[in-house]
Scaffold this active site. Sequence first.
Site, PDB file in Angstrom:
ATOM      1  N   PRO A  12       4.836   0.377 -10.941  1.00 22.80           N
ATOM      2  CA  PRO A  12       6.129   0.463 -11.303  1.00 22.80           C
ATOM      3  C   PRO A  12       6.391  -0.176 -12.687  1.00 22.80           C
ATOM      4  O   PRO A  12       5.885  -1.159 -12.880  1.00 22.80           O
ATOM      5  CB  PRO A  12       7.117  -0.306 -10.240  1.00 22.80           C
ATOM      6  CG  PRO A  12       5.922  -0.805  -9.182  1.00 22.80           C
ATOM      7  CD  PRO A  12       4.378  -0.413  -9.876  1.00 22.80           C
TER       8      PRO A  12
ATOM      9  N   GLY B 114       8.338  -2.398 -15.993  1.00 25.36           N
ATOM     10  CA  GLY B 114       9.480  -3.174 -16.257  1.00 25.36           C
ATOM     11  C   GLY B 114       9.649  -3.898 -15.286  1.00 25.36           C
ATOM     12  O   GLY B 114      10.715  -4.468 -15.037  1.00 25.36           O
TER      13      GLY B 114
ATOM     14  N   GLY C  50       7.530  -6.607 -14.300  1.00 30.13           N
ATOM     15  CA  GLY C  50       6.708  -7.812 -14.556  1.00 30.13           C
ATOM     16  C   GLY C  50       5.392  -7.586 -13.878  1.00 30.13           C
ATOM     17  O   GLY C  50       4.793  -8.805 -13.513  1.00 30.13           O
ATOM     18  N   LEU C  51       4.659  -6.454 -14.020  1.00 32.58           N
ATOM     19  CA  LEU C  51       3.332  -6.342 -13.823  1.00 32.58           C
ATOM     20  C   LEU C  51       2.296  -6.010 -14.786  1.00 32.58           C
ATOM     21  O   LEU C  51       1.312  -5.276 -14.396  1.00 32.58           O
ATOM     22  CB  LEU C  51       3.441  -5.133 -12.666  1.00 32.58           C
ATOM     23  CG  LEU C  51       4.069  -5.731 -11.294  1.00 32.58           C
ATOM     24  CD1 LEU C  51       4.094  -4.241 -10.357  1.00 32.58           C
ATOM     25  CD2 LEU C  51       3.184  -6.637 -10.620  1.00 32.58           C
TER      26      LEU C  51
ATOM     27  N   ASP D 228      -1.074 -11.988 -19.636  1.00 34.39           N
ATOM     28  CA  ASP D 228      -1.073 -10.630 -19.199  1.00 34.39           C
ATOM     29  C   ASP D 228      -2.531  -9.779 -19.781  1.00 34.39           C
ATOM     30  O   ASP D 228      -3.394  -9.221 -19.303  1.00 34.39           O
ATOM     31  CB  ASP D 228      -0.098  -9.688 -19.632  1.00 34.39           C
ATOM     32  CG  ASP D 228       1.154  -9.732 -18.852  1.00 34.39           C
ATOM     33  OD1 ASP D 228       0.872 -10.681 -17.864  1.00 34.39           O
ATOM     34  OD2 ASP D 228       2.125  -9.709 -19.021  1.00 34.39           O
TER      35      ASP D 228
HETATM   36  O1  PMV Z   1       7.877 -10.332 -16.279  1.00 31.94           O
HETATM   37  P1  PMV Z   1       6.780 -10.215 -17.160  1.00 31.94           P
HETATM   38  O2  PMV Z   1       5.626  -9.732 -16.870  1.00 31.94           O
HETATM   39  O3  PMV Z   1       7.312 -10.034 -18.677  1.00 31.94           O
HETATM   40  O4  PMV Z   1       6.268 -11.941 -17.225  1.00 31.94           O
HETATM   41  C1  PMV Z   1       6.651 -12.859 -18.382  1.00 31.94           C
HETATM   42  C2  PMV Z   1       6.049 -14.012 -17.749  1.00 31.94           C
HETATM   43  C3  PMV Z   1       6.503 -15.453 -18.618  1.00 31.94           C
HETATM   44  O5  PMV Z   1       5.933 -16.461 -18.355  1.00 31.94           O
HETATM   45  C4  PMV Z   1       8.087 -15.662 -18.275  1.00 31.94           C
HETATM   46  C5  PMV Z   1       6.578 -14.877 -20.321  1.00 31.94           C
HETATM   47  C6  PMV Z   1       5.158 -15.210 -20.783  1.00 31.94           C
HETATM   48  O6  PMV Z   1       4.971 -14.579 -21.762  1.00 31.94           O
HETATM   49  O7  PMV Z   1       4.249 -15.688 -20.239  1.00 31.94           O
END
Ligand code: PMV
Length: 324
Positions: A111, A113, A115-116, A162
Amino acid sequence: MGTPVYAFAPGVVKLFGEHAVVYGRPALAAAVSLGIHVEASRHPGDHVEIVPSGTHAEIGRVLLREGSMAAEPDAPSLRAAFRYVAHAVEVASREFGVRGGVRLAIRSDLPQGVGLATSAAVTAATLLALLGVAGHEPSREELARLTYRVEREVQGIASPMDSTVTCMGGTILIEPSGWTRARVGDMRLVLAIVPRTATTGDLVRRVRGLLEAHGDAVERVLDAIGAIVREAVRRVEEGDLEGVGRLMYMNHWLLSALGVGDGRADALVRSLGEAAYGAKISGAGGGGTVVILPRDVGAVMAIARALGFNAVEVDVDLQGARLM
Ligand code: PMV
């Protein structure tokens, strides 16, 4: 035309420490068994053609030629969807002289947008497939470096969490000094997804605003998250799921203390009871993904779905981005 090259890069779930990682604290994240698939093949002409495949096959295509991008249909959403891919193509051309005459078919089982790490995964899989058709197989370290570079150049600001985890696979501790692998046995997780009410950038800025307004208090919350992460690594390696679960709940409520909680995610976390060891919001917050360590997978899925979440069960992907 040559044989097509297939690459896969896994999505990434943040197990502990998001937001605090932006301020030098550690974080723990895992690659998951869902991800992005890219098939690259030689194609007549001098352009790179990017086409979605799978369920989004009908939305259109993007053509790249000498640094310019044309979308068919000319929809801003189509250009936006492929901006990481377009930048990966540019980096591959700049650094490795990879030229057009390539078709990239891209399919996602993640999915978007929520946070994966879809952006890091699509970047890594694109680079790997594109370099693959040009006869170059980068090392994992090189791929992680290139992926991070594309993310940073497209987003302006990004932590290497990531890009490192999608390229390396497994469960990884990120620290300012670099990354190390956590030794984890089998870990099944349930991911519950709700639409986000804010972007990662908005949520990172929200935490920064709180830090500027209440420096000392917020620093202590960030330190507490850091302590949770360090203990979590030990508990995860010992296979102490009860302990890991308790730490997930603590981290969840500290994210609320930082102002990035979400009522729907809180309702789910409160409803899990005996069905789970623990759960927390994963990623930047404001909805998105709730990661759950299940005691009873069926019961967790039923609770999540009853509350309107789309829920999927995943394993940890141990291999990271790879040619298939
Ligand atoms: O939700 P995502 O996958 O965009 O994760 C962001 C993670 C944060 O720690 C909030 C920002 C980062 O760049 O580490």
